[in-house]
Scaffold this active site. Structure first.
Site, PDB file in Angstrom:
ATOM      1  N   ASP A  18       2.078   2.115   3.467  1.00 32.91           N
ATOM      2  CA  ASP A  18       2.959   1.293   4.292  1.00 32.91           C
ATOM      3  C   ASP A  18       4.397   1.304   3.800  1.00 32.91           C
ATOM      4  O   ASP A  18       5.291   0.974   4.575  1.00 32.91           O
ATOM      5  CB  ASP A  18       2.432  -0.130   4.568  1.00 32.91           C
ATOM      6  CG  ASP A  18       2.004  -0.903   3.361  1.00 32.91           C
ATOM      7  OD1 ASP A  18       0.885  -1.401   3.363  1.00 32.91           O
ATOM      8  OD2 ASP A  18       2.810  -1.025   2.423  1.00 32.91           O
ATOM      9  N   HIS A  23       0.892  -1.169   0.000  1.00 35.62           N
ATOM     10  CA  HIS A  23       0.000   0.000   0.000  1.00 35.62           C
ATOM     11  C   HIS A  23       0.927   1.215   0.000  1.00 35.62           C
ATOM     12  O   HIS A  23       1.970   1.194   0.676  1.00 35.62           O
ATOM     13  CB  HIS A  23      -0.823   0.117   1.274  1.00 35.62           C
ATOM     14  CG  HIS A  23      -1.782  -0.988   1.540  1.00 35.62           C
ATOM     15  ND1 HIS A  23      -1.447  -2.085   2.268  1.00 35.62           N
ATOM     16  CD2 HIS A  23      -3.091  -1.137   1.207  1.00 35.62           C
ATOM     17  CE1 HIS A  23      -2.502  -2.881   2.376  1.00 35.62           C
ATOM     18  NE2 HIS A  23      -3.520  -2.338   1.744  1.00 35.62           N
TER      19      HIS A  23
HETATM   20  C1  XLS Z   1      -7.725  -6.557   4.080  1.00 38.59           C
HETATM   21  C2  XLS Z   1      -7.204  -6.764   2.741  1.00 38.59           C
HETATM   22  C3  XLS Z   1      -6.057  -5.855   2.342  1.00 38.59           C
HETATM   23  C4  XLS Z   1      -5.863  -5.883   0.864  1.00 38.59           C
HETATM   24  C5  XLS Z   1      -5.064  -4.748   0.319  1.00 38.59           C
HETATM   25  O1  XLS Z   1      -8.487  -7.355   4.605  1.00 38.59           O
HETATM   26  O2  XLS Z   1      -6.867  -8.102   2.609  1.00 38.59           O
HETATM   27  O3  XLS Z   1      -4.901  -6.198   3.025  1.00 38.59           O
HETATM   28  O4  XLS Z   1      -5.293  -7.072   0.442  1.00 38.59           O
HETATM   29  O5  XLS Z   1      -5.614  -3.529   0.599  1.00 38.59           O
END
Ligand code: XLS
Ligand code: NI
Ligand code: NI
Length: 442
Positions: free
Chosen positions: A107, A104
């Site tokens: 992050d 993301h």
């Molecule tokens: C959350 C999601 C997230 C996505 C990416 O539950 O799995 O981590 O994979 O935003």
């Protein structure tokens, strides 16, 4: 002070030692260089590490602060810490033999006080990532934007009742797509974390879905305008953090995309734990996507059978994965997708070494499942059983039904004059379950 040359001094690159190995820091089933049908296992599996869990996970939960403290989380400011963290991450990607990672925007790079500052931070980290990718050969499977952590998104991003928030989210996704393109990302993911509602008392459901669709159209247009060729993926999840998320599961995602004329531009990123939260098996979600040629990528994790939330555990359930892999292989594989470990360490698993155990377990379970699934498909026993079960539609009046040549009147006449009462046939579920066990356990 001299920069440390290693962040995992006690751990060497993980080697394949075969099923007989007693070394907990070795692969027993995943041999990255093994050739299968002219491709290496590394090319088949396309494993990816999820940056947010592996390098931003602290073990925190709603009842307590983080438990996991990494030695590299130090520096003069947030951007310098982010760079050192990324050095550690790339060392990990290499040592665990993962050819891909996913992130993301927020992050990998810290959010600033303004959008301009956040963009600047992201650009600095993207430049760093680019040089690390070049130096290590590790590639980006997909990028995405975090449109759920910041309080501005508390009532959604593109489905927020405030157009100002929609605009902010658009600006953020624009930069996240730019970053993904710059880093050669093969896909871009949309997970609608807060794109849903808490109560219909304050929600216009139709308007929110219209806005979500408008947002996705804008993203498609933007990607075209900059020549971004990566595959767009929707990651369905029924709930959490919202009470009801609009991309509930693959089937509702398909209906949504078709309703708004978006189906050409999207495939699905299917997460195991999201499937089970929606009341489906992992394999079910894969089959639904594959049936419409919309299987894109996998977020490889597992939930806990006894808990009703996204526990994001590493999946070591070879039976579940073998069933999933048979459906994936029969669908022709994942294309530009891969298996991304969207999974986190348990709160008490605080050693850097635990990151290795976790990923080794997941990679080995998937590699074994891949091999078992190939045997199951090559033997063709389940396929011929299923083909035989539907054989009445291959010839005669069954074929007329399948090809649209029959009608209610013709079928009524057939039953009244010729066919009479059908003879029931066993579905043989127990026999098939035993047959599956012969592959899993001999
Ligand atoms: C959350 C999601 C997230 C996505 C990416 O539950 O799995 O981590 O994979 O935003
Ligand atoms: Ni996910
Ligand atoms: Ni998830």
């Amino acid at each position: 002070m001299k920069k440390p040359t290693t962040h995992f001094p006690k751990i060497k690159s993980i080697a394949y030692e075969g099923p007989g190995s007693a070394n907990a820091l070795a692969f027993r089933h995943y041999n990255p260089v093994e050739l299968v049908d002219g491709k290496t296992m590394e090319q088949h599996m396309r494993f990816s590490v999820a940056y947010w869990h592996a390098f931003r996970g602290t073990g925190s939960d709603p009842f307590g602060l983080g438990t996991i403290v990494r030695p590299w989380e130090k520096g003069k400011d947030a951007v310098s810490v982010a760079k050192v963290r990324m050095d550690a991450a790339f060392e990990f990607f290499q040592k665990i033999r993962a050819p891909f990672y996913c992130f993301h925007d927020r992050d990998i790079a810290p959010e600033g006080a303004t959008l301009a500052q956040s963009n600047k931070n992201l650009a600095a980290i993207v430049a760093h990532a680019k040089s690390l990718q070049k130096a290590t050969g590790v590639k980006l499977l997909w990028g995405t934007a975090n449109l759920f952590s910041n309080p501005r998104y508390m009532c959604g991003a593109s489905t927020n009742p405030d157009a100002h928030v929609f605009a902010y989210a658009a600006a953020q996704v624009k930069s996240a797509i730019d970053a993904t393109k710059e880093l050669g990302g093969e896909n871009y993911v949309f997970w609608g974390g807060r794109e849903g509602y808490e109560t219909l008392l304050n929600t216009n459901l139709k308007r929110e879905q219209d806005h979500l669709a408008a947002f996705l159209h804008l993203a498609v247009d933007y990607a075209k305008s900059i020549g971004f060729k990566g595959q767009f993926l929707i990651e369905p999840k029924p709930k959490e953090p919202t009470k009801h998320q609009y991309d509930f599961d693959v089937a509702s995602g398909i209906a949504f995309l078709r309703t708004y004329g978006l189906e050409k531009y999207f495939k699905f990123n299917i997460e195991t734990n999201h499937a089970t939260l929606a009341g489906h098996t992992f394999q079910h979600e894969i089959e639904v996507a594959a049936s419409q040629h919309m299987l894109g990528s996998i977020d490889a994790n597992a939930g806990d059978e006894l808990l009703g939330w996204d526990t994001d555990q590493f999946n070591t359930n070879v039976k579940e994965l073998t069933l999933a892999m048979t459906s994936i292989l029969k669908a022709g594989g994942l294309g530009t997708g891969g298996f991304n470990f969207d999974a986190k360490l348990r709160r008490p698993s605080i050693d850097p070494e635990d990151l290795f155990h976790a990923h080794i377990g997941g990679m080995d379970a998937y590699a074994l499942a891949f091999k078992l699934a190939r045997r199951i498909i090559a033997d063709g026993k389940f396929d011929s059983f299923v083909a035989d079960r539907y054989a009445s539609f291959d010839t005669g009046f069954g074929q007329d039904i399948a090809s649209g040549k029959a009608n209610f009147k013709s079928l009524e006449k057939l039953v009244l004059t010729k066919l009479g009462e059908p003879t029931p046939r066993s579905g043989k579920q127990e026999y098939l379950e035993n047959l599956l066990n012969t592959y899993l356990h001999g």
